[in-house]
Design an enzyme around this catalytic site. Structure first.
Site, PDB file in Angstrom:
ATOM      1  N   ARG A  74       0.828  -1.216   0.000  1.00 63.19           N
ATOM      2  CA  ARG A  74       0.000   0.000   0.000  1.00 63.19           C
ATOM      3  C   ARG A  74       0.857   1.259   0.000  1.00 63.19           C
ATOM      4  O   ARG A  74       0.502   2.261  -0.621  1.00 63.19           O
ATOM      5  CB  ARG A  74      -0.931   0.008   1.214  1.00 63.19           C
ATOM      6  CG  ARG A  74      -2.070  -0.993   1.131  1.00 63.19           C
ATOM      7  CD  ARG A  74      -3.190  -0.611   2.093  1.00 63.19           C
ATOM      8  NE  ARG A  74      -2.730  -0.404   3.450  1.00 63.19           N
ATOM      9  CZ  ARG A  74      -2.629  -1.346   4.367  1.00 63.19           C
ATOM     10  NH1 ARG A  74      -2.941  -2.600   4.044  1.00 63.19           N
ATOM     11  NH2 ARG A  74      -2.220  -1.079   5.589  1.00 63.19           N
ATOM     12  N   HIS A 139      -3.846   8.807  19.571  1.00 63.53           N
ATOM     13  CA  HIS A 139      -2.820   7.930  19.032  1.00 63.53           C
ATOM     14  C   HIS A 139      -1.439   8.518  19.290  1.00 63.53           C
ATOM     15  O   HIS A 139      -1.234   9.726  19.145  1.00 63.53           O
ATOM     16  CB  HIS A 139      -2.981   7.763  17.522  1.00 63.53           C
ATOM     17  CG  HIS A 139      -4.184   6.982  17.116  1.00 63.53           C
ATOM     18  ND1 HIS A 139      -4.330   6.386  15.885  1.00 63.53           N
ATOM     19  CD2 HIS A 139      -5.321   6.679  17.797  1.00 63.53           C
ATOM     20  CE1 HIS A 139      -5.485   5.772  15.809  1.00 63.53           C
ATOM     21  NE2 HIS A 139      -6.115   5.939  16.956  1.00 63.53           N
ATOM     22  N   GLU A 158       2.941   1.683  18.575  1.00 68.41           N
ATOM     23  CA  GLU A 158       1.761   2.545  18.490  1.00 68.41           C
ATOM     24  C   GLU A 158       0.891   2.294  19.714  1.00 68.41           C
ATOM     25  O   GLU A 158       0.503   1.155  19.986  1.00 68.41           O
ATOM     26  CB  GLU A 158       0.959   2.259  17.226  1.00 68.41           C
ATOM     27  CG  GLU A 158      -0.256   3.175  17.110  1.00 68.41           C
ATOM     28  CD  GLU A 158      -1.170   2.801  15.950  1.00 68.41           C
ATOM     29  OE1 GLU A 158      -1.413   3.663  15.097  1.00 68.41           O
ATOM     30  OE2 GLU A 158      -1.640   1.643  15.920  1.00 68.41           O
ATOM     31  N   GLU A 173     -18.070   0.019  14.413  1.00 70.15           N
ATOM     32  CA  GLU A 173     -17.809   0.596  13.093  1.00 70.15           C
ATOM     33  C   GLU A 173     -16.942  -0.334  12.252  1.00 70.15           C
ATOM     34  O   GLU A 173     -17.183  -0.535  11.061  1.00 70.15           O
ATOM     35  CB  GLU A 173     -17.136   1.967  13.276  1.00 70.15           C
ATOM     36  CG  GLU A 173     -17.059   2.806  12.015  1.00 70.15           C
ATOM     37  CD  GLU A 173     -15.652   2.844  11.430  1.00 70.15           C
ATOM     38  OE1 GLU A 173     -15.453   3.581  10.453  1.00 70.15           O
ATOM     39  OE2 GLU A 173     -14.777   2.102  11.930  1.00 70.15           O
ATOM     40  N   HIS A 174     -15.916  -0.918  12.885  1.00 69.46           N
ATOM     41  CA  HIS A 174     -15.026  -1.834  12.175  1.00 69.46           C
ATOM     42  C   HIS A 174     -15.794  -3.050  11.666  1.00 69.46           C
ATOM     43  O   HIS A 174     -15.607  -3.480  10.512  1.00 69.46           O
ATOM     44  CB  HIS A 174     -13.903  -2.275  13.100  1.00 69.46           C
ATOM     45  CG  HIS A 174     -12.990  -3.294  12.489  1.00 69.46           C
ATOM     46  ND1 HIS A 174     -12.030  -2.976  11.551  1.00 69.46           N
ATOM     47  CD2 HIS A 174     -12.901  -4.641  12.677  1.00 69.46           C
ATOM     48  CE1 HIS A 174     -11.395  -4.080  11.179  1.00 69.46           C
ATOM     49  NE2 HIS A 174     -11.902  -5.091  11.846  1.00 69.46           N
TER      50      HIS A 174
END
Length: 231
Positions: A74, A139, A158, A173-174
């Site tokens: 990606r 984050h 992270e 939502e996922h």
């Protein structure tokens, strides 16, 4: 069935690459465990010394080799090697800290990043600035030292901080986006946006009740270090 002869040298090289990749992933696993230990210590201290635990639960995950390869593709990383992957992909190891209230999110962030062996690389505050779809979370890409037999190594991890309501919304939502292969009907997108607003209102109301009952002060995010563009 057709068989292909494989040389001993090819087998040896494949095994060496496998072993090197496993060592590469272990670096991130160790870094993840270091962060988990720091969070666990803070949780135990709050529980025993302050009679209050701001952490509801902690989850961690290590990207699979397939996920790493997909992200390399990606990002368009040509001819990747381990050094390039280390520089370009910073979320191979991840820890998610779910707190009771927004104030606890910022408190935990402050306490964790104040430790002198933690280096803050990136901070993205999606609580103060939610994503357009309503997603909220804090984050941070943190570098933590890992001490190996070959010496010290700084590993990026992270870390996501969010409330119970934020975590519930993000999980739903996922699942919806996964079910519809990211082609979610517009009426569900609108409903998710409304649910995000309701979750945010619930966070505000529950934290207000908590402050009234316990007198806990609001906490704000400490001044962030210079922002670094996340890769």
């Amino acid at each position: 069935m057709t068989t292909v002869d494989v040389s001993e040298d090819a087998i040896r090289q494949t095994k060496e690459l496998r072993d090197e990749f496993q060592r590469f992933l272990r670096e991130y696993e160790f870094g993840m465990r270091e962060v988990e230990t720091k969070i666990s210590i803070l949780r135990d201290e709050f529980t025993h010394d302050h009679a209050y635990n701001p952490i509801e639960h902690v989850k961690s995950r290590l990207k699979s080799p397939d996920s790493i390869v997909e992200k390399i593709a990606r990002k368009g990383i040509a001819e990747p090697d381990f050094d390039r992957i280390r520089a370009e992909i910073t979320d191979i190891a991840g820890v998610r800290v779910t707190c009771s209230f927004v104030a606890d999110v910022y408190r935990l962030f402050d306490l964790l990043t104040a430790q002198n062996d933690i280096t803050v690389r990136v901070v993205k505050d999606y609580i103060a600035n939610p994503k357009p779809n309503g997603y909220k979370s804090l984050h941070a890409i943190l570098e933590v030292p890992v001490f190996l037999s070959t010496g010290a190594l700084s590993v990026p991890v992270e870390v996501q901080f969010r409330t119970i309501a934020m975590d519930f919304w993000a999980s739903l939502e996922h699942k919806i986006y996964y079910k519809f292969s990211n082609q979610v009907p517009s009426h569900l997108v609108d409903s998710l946006s409304d649910a995000a607003d309701a979750a945010a209102e619930l966070d505000v109301r529950m934290e207000r009740l908590h402050r009234e009952a316990h007198g806990s002060p609001n906490r704000q995010l400490a001044p962030a270090p210079p922002r670094i563009v996340q890769v």
